[in-house]
Design an enzyme around this catalytic site. Structure first.
Site, short mmCIF file in Angstrom:
data_model
loop_
_atom_site.label_atom_id
_atom_site.label_comp_id
_atom_site.label_asym_id
_atom_site.label_seq_id
_atom_site.Cartn_x
_atom_site.Cartn_y
_atom_site.Cartn_z
N CYS A 153 -19.52 10.51 6.53
CA CYS A 153 -18.74 11.65 6.06
C CYS A 153 -18.43 12.53 7.26
O CYS A 153 -19.05 12.40 8.31
CB CYS A 153 -19.54 12.48 5.07
SG CYS A 153 -19.90 11.63 3.53
N GLY B 74 -14.37 9.20 6.77
CA GLY B 74 -14.46 8.97 5.33
C GLY B 74 -13.10 9.02 4.70
O GLY B 74 -12.34 9.96 4.93
N ASN C 22 -23.16 15.66 5.52
CA ASN C 22 -23.03 14.33 6.14
C ASN C 22 -24.43 13.79 6.39
O ASN C 22 -25.24 14.45 7.02
CB ASN C 22 -22.27 14.46 7.47
CG ASN C 22 -22.18 13.15 8.25
OD1 ASN C 22 -21.98 13.17 9.44
ND2 ASN C 22 -22.33 12.02 7.59
N GLY C 23 -24.69 12.57 5.87
CA GLY C 23 -26.01 11.97 6.06
C GLY C 23 -26.55 11.46 4.74
O GLY C 23 -25.85 11.44 3.73
N TYR D 218 -19.40 3.03 17.41
CA TYR D 218 -18.33 2.73 16.46
C TYR D 218 -17.74 3.92 15.72
O TYR D 218 -16.52 4.05 15.62
CB TYR D 218 -18.86 1.70 15.45
CG TYR D 218 -17.92 1.44 14.30
CD1 TYR D 218 -16.71 0.76 14.50
CD2 TYR D 218 -18.21 1.88 13.01
CE1 TYR D 218 -15.84 0.52 13.44
CE2 TYR D 218 -17.34 1.63 11.95
CZ TYR D 218 -16.17 0.96 12.16
OH TYR D 218 -15.31 0.73 11.12
#
Ligand code: SF4
Length: 482
Positions: free
Chosen positions: A8, A36, A111-112, A256
């Site tokens: 995210c 996302g 996020n996570g 990435y």
């Protein structure tokens, strides 16, 4: 061209009342779209009144001119783009989550992935809590709200919540008068902040590329365990949790996820990928005529391989700019056809040549094979594949959708066998020992490499539970005969 999904992206800003905070957040979310693509949302605070817009789809789908108009102006905003790693990708799980409470409204973007979400949710439900979503972010919102009742300020509530939450979380929280952000004590996910010179607005973002997009200058990364509070044009830091856990930034952000123009924990993502390519050239040299990269994240590593090896670099593939990552190909069940829609080999670059092809990872191997086939069909004489990540051997519990071991090709085959399956002359992966050296400055002081070597920095749940809350609900329904 990994078939791994991102996690995210979060963004927050604090400025003067009556500002176009919704619009600025919209631009920032565009810059974070790569993190996302399932849903997007923005919440705007105008003098304590929060308006929100969130839905499934890309940023450009969700925020029509009318939707942005309805968000209106304000002094604080938070935004979110989501790929769900806990809970499904539907509308109910879109963020930010907005909570209306006697202590004031709050909006939260995360996020996570929490590693103790199931336990915490069970405890909260037994205490009478009712959840509207199936994501772990609502658990965080509930705990902060509960702690808020015991504390004098929202930042204290966030700090107390950090004593309870385990796992990965970079959070941006908006109260009626403040913007607060924090990064978990391991620092799994990135978070940085900056300021726009023209109006003094404070900005917080998952990646520095979002700060660049809205004209803000990055000031620093939020340290693992740090809380920042933006209030009345001042900013202060709370460091009670800083240094309490081993720093463990996700190294796959460098390999990435992140955009190459971002800087994370003081290290350039582009530079980290170039270094990965150089390590590959040192560990897995080969006689070849040309080095090509698979767009996008294989390109920087290909540059590094070429520079280190002295073999010329060339653009071997063109990627369609107009095919979104979420592209579904009706009638094209064949993976080869799907890949061709996204990527096409430049025949003259590889024809008759010994080619080194660099990609960022191999998950199942099903995406790599059609890409390699394109090189053979274009007349390559030899194909040597180099991968700028070590082999995936373990699932991730910190917000990255890595397949279960059953589907990870490296769990079931040797490097030689994978080379044969993929139909390449040779195959070489990045050495897991080298990933710690990708960030020239050492990053935030340590990396998580668990999906490569099983060295998890925290306790992990007994099973991988992306849809854990949905499963619980459907089990309950089955038992009750509903
Ligand atoms: Fe990143 Fe892998 Fe660690 Fe997950 S397990 S946080 S993908 S390095």
């Amino acid at each position: 061209m990994a078939s791994i999904h991102e996690e995210c992206g979060v963004f927050g800003m604090y400025t003067s009342p009556g500002s176009d905070v919704g619009l600025t957040t919209y631009y920032a979310l565009f810059a974070l779209q790569h993190r996302g693509q399932e849903s997007a949302g923005i919440a705007v605070n105008d003098d304590g009144v929060i308006s929100k817009c969130k839905d499934v789809g890309l940023v450009s789908d969700v925020f029509t001119p009318q939707a942005l108009e309805r968000l209106g102006k304000g002094s604080i905003a938070v935004g979110h783009v989501r790929y769900g790693t806990t809970g499904n990708g539907g509308r109910t799980n879109a963020q930010p989550i907005v909570v209306n409470h006697v202590k004031g409204a709050m909006a939260l973007a995360h996020n996570g992935n929490l590693t103790n979400a199931v336990k915490l949710r069970r405890e909260l439900e037994m205490g009478g809590a009712i959840f509207h979503t199936t994501s772990d972010t609502e658990v965080i919102a509930y705990i902060i709200t509960r702690e808020r009742l015991k504390c004098g300020s929202i930042e204290e509530a966030v700090s107390n919540a950090m004593d309870i939450l385990e796992g990965a979380y970079s959070l941006v929280v908006m109260s009626p008068t403040k913007l607060i952000c924090c990064r978990d004590p391991h620092g799994f996910r990135p978070l940085c902040f900056g300021q726009r010179e023209s109006d003094g607005a404070w900005m917080v973002a998952s990646e520095s590329c979002a700060l660049d997009a809205v004209g803000a200058k990055m000031i620093a990364d939020v340290q693992p365990g740090e809380i920042l509070v933006f209030d009345g044009h001042t900013m202060h830091s709370i460091d009670r949790h800083v240094g309490t856990k081993k720093p463990s930034m996700c190294v796959f952000e460098y390999i990435y996820f992140a955009r190459p123009d971002s800087v994370i924990d003081g290290a350039s993502v582009h530079e980290a990928r170039v270094r990965a390519g150089a390590f590959l050239a040192l560990r897995h040299p080969v006689q070849a005529d040309v080095v090509v990269g698979v767009p996008d994240s294989g390109l920087d590593a290909a540059e590094g391989y070429a520079r280190q090896s002295g073999i010329p670099y060339a653009m071997g593939f063109v990627k369609s700019r107009y095919v979104a990552r979420t592209f579904i190909a009706p009638g094209q069940e064949n993976r080869e056809d799907k890949v061709r829609m996204k990527l096409n080999c430049i025949r003259d670059v590889v024809k008759g040549k010994r080619v080194v092809m660099i990609d960022d990872s191999i998950v199942r191997g099903t995406t790599s094979r059609p890409i390699i086939n394109q090189l053979w069909q274009a007349g390559a004489r030899e194909v040597h594949m180099r991968v700028s990540a070590p082999p995936f051997l373990n699932p991730c519990y910190y917000g990255v959708d890595i397949d279960s071991r059953d589907h990870l090709i490296a769990c079931h085959h040797t490097v030689e066998e994978i080379a044969e399956i993929l139909h390449v002359n040779s195959l070489g992966y990045l050495d897991v020992g080298d990933v710690h050296m990708l960030a020239a400055n050492g990053g935030c002081g340590g990396f998580c490499t668990a999906c490569f070597n099983g060295d998890y920095p925290t306790d992990i749940p007994g099973e991988r539970e992306k849809f854990m809350f949905e499963q619980k609900i459907s089990e309950k329904l089955q038992k009750s005969g509903t």
